[in-house]
Design an enzyme around this catalytic site. Sequence first.
Site, short mmCIF file in Angstrom:
data_model
loop_
_atom_site.label_atom_id
_atom_site.label_comp_id
_atom_site.label_asym_id
_atom_site.label_seq_id
_atom_site.Cartn_x
_atom_site.Cartn_y
_atom_site.Cartn_z
N ARG A 123 0.84 -1.22 0.00
CA ARG A 123 0.00 0.00 0.00
C ARG A 123 0.87 1.27 0.00
O ARG A 123 1.96 1.28 0.55
CB ARG A 123 -0.95 -0.03 1.20
CG ARG A 123 -1.92 -1.19 1.09
CD ARG A 123 -2.87 -1.27 2.24
NE ARG A 123 -3.82 -0.17 2.25
CZ ARG A 123 -4.71 0.03 3.23
NH1 ARG A 123 -4.74 -0.80 4.26
NH2 ARG A 123 -5.54 1.03 3.17
N ASP A 320 -15.40 2.54 3.32
CA ASP A 320 -15.17 1.12 3.62
C ASP A 320 -16.40 0.25 3.35
O ASP A 320 -16.35 -0.97 3.54
CB ASP A 320 -14.76 0.96 5.09
CG ASP A 320 -13.39 1.58 5.35
OD1 ASP A 320 -12.58 1.65 4.41
OD2 ASP A 320 -13.14 1.99 6.50
N ARG A 351 -10.00 -3.32 -4.00
CA ARG A 351 -11.38 -3.72 -3.70
C ARG A 351 -12.30 -3.59 -4.91
O ARG A 351 -13.28 -4.33 -5.01
CB ARG A 351 -11.95 -2.87 -2.56
CG ARG A 351 -11.46 -3.34 -1.24
CD ARG A 351 -12.22 -2.73 -0.08
NE ARG A 351 -11.64 -3.28 1.14
CZ ARG A 351 -11.59 -2.66 2.30
NH1 ARG A 351 -12.08 -1.44 2.43
NH2 ARG A 351 -11.05 -3.26 3.34
#
Length: 443
Positions: A123, A320, A351
């Site tokens: 990340r 999220d 994601r």
Amino acid sequence: MASLTAHPSQALAGRLQVPGDKSISHRALMLGALAVGQTRITGLLEGEDVLNTATAMRALGAEVTRQEDGVWQVWGRGVGGLREPEDVLDFGNSGTGARLAMGLVAGQPLNAVFTGDASLRRRPMARIMRPLEEMGVRFMAREGGRLPLTVSGPETLRPITYRLPVASAQVKSAILLTGIAAPGKTTVIEPEPTRDHSERILSHFGAEIEVSDRDDGRHVILTGQPELTAAPVNIPADPSSAAFPLVAALLLPGSEITLPAVGMNPLRTGLLTTLREMGADLVEENTRQEAGEPVADLRIRAGRLQAVTVPAARTPSMIDEYPILAIAAACAEGVTHLEGLAELRVKESDRLAAMARGLQACGVKVEEEQDSLTIHGAGGPPPGGGTIEADLDHRIAMSFLVMGLCAQHPVTVDDAGPINTSFPGFTEAMRALGADLRPSDSA
Ligand code: S3P
């Protein structure tokens, strides 16, 4: 790797105490470590991410003890009182833990080495390094600003005014935590407001923090070198964890559940806004304040959902929650468009790609663009039947388990282990409501 299979389930019923808010839990431990005196925390999330932060705070010299379930005590070192850690600080899977702690240690002339698991090591950290370097902090990182990296705090910090190039509460918080040690005022300008837990907890501990909405965005101004005084923190249930039983109950006909004391910070409630637009029956009861944060009991009843377009402006308030919203959209009637999703590509996994792949594996038609997703709802249970790679991402794992409960055929998640980072006891808690979750070999 422990794989888990979710089988099509009957109505959910009952009351579930969702674990404590992850964002606030990290911040309570960190502020406790910087404050003078003893901070008592109740409702702390005892998931792996937060436990790693607790370990890091100990390595920085704070005394952190667990009294009983969710009840912790932190003896802080005072601003400027952290000590150099003797070993590498390992934040496991947690971007929040690592990035906020970089801000915390950068305020002192010491060296600390940060690392994490395979997900955290891929990340981006340059978003933290850039503003902190402007303040005088030095970093040595792997190619592309990846962990492991070393943070070296300077003798004297420069307070800065920094306009966030991406909407990120983690970047804002890292700058504010560094700004605690800087003389004068540190300002963060947010084009789109993000979760303000750092601002709330900083003022709860006695820092002077001013927030004003101006033409160019929200200005958050911290006066440096405050005396931080220990204060009790009662942590609400995490709305991002509550989202999983909540959506499962909406989708399984006949369900009715209650989730007590869920955090209702308006910068976290984008999912509730979206689900209400889709027609969800969600009632907030007993609304109150806990340690500067709004809280309510949520009552959820199942019902049919309609497709919706979620605008990019809402992204920060539900950043999220897209994976679980995608499951609701797959069961809704009509075509749902989700916009402004570029940041989802740099979460615990990519994601956006994981959602698209998983939905396809479950027989749902999707179109994935660079920063948007279109989901063709089944208007009832989608086919299901897929096997999903969690790729070290707790929210992808939980979302597709919810899919399996609501689909025509079971859904298997290859590795349910990452769920412990944010929602320990997820499987047992969902089973207690009536969800049919089983280890895959007994499926
Ligand atoms: C968090 C901020 C968000 C969110 C993360 C928690 C925080 O990350 O996705 O789960 O506690 O500040 P970004 O700041 O990267 O958007």
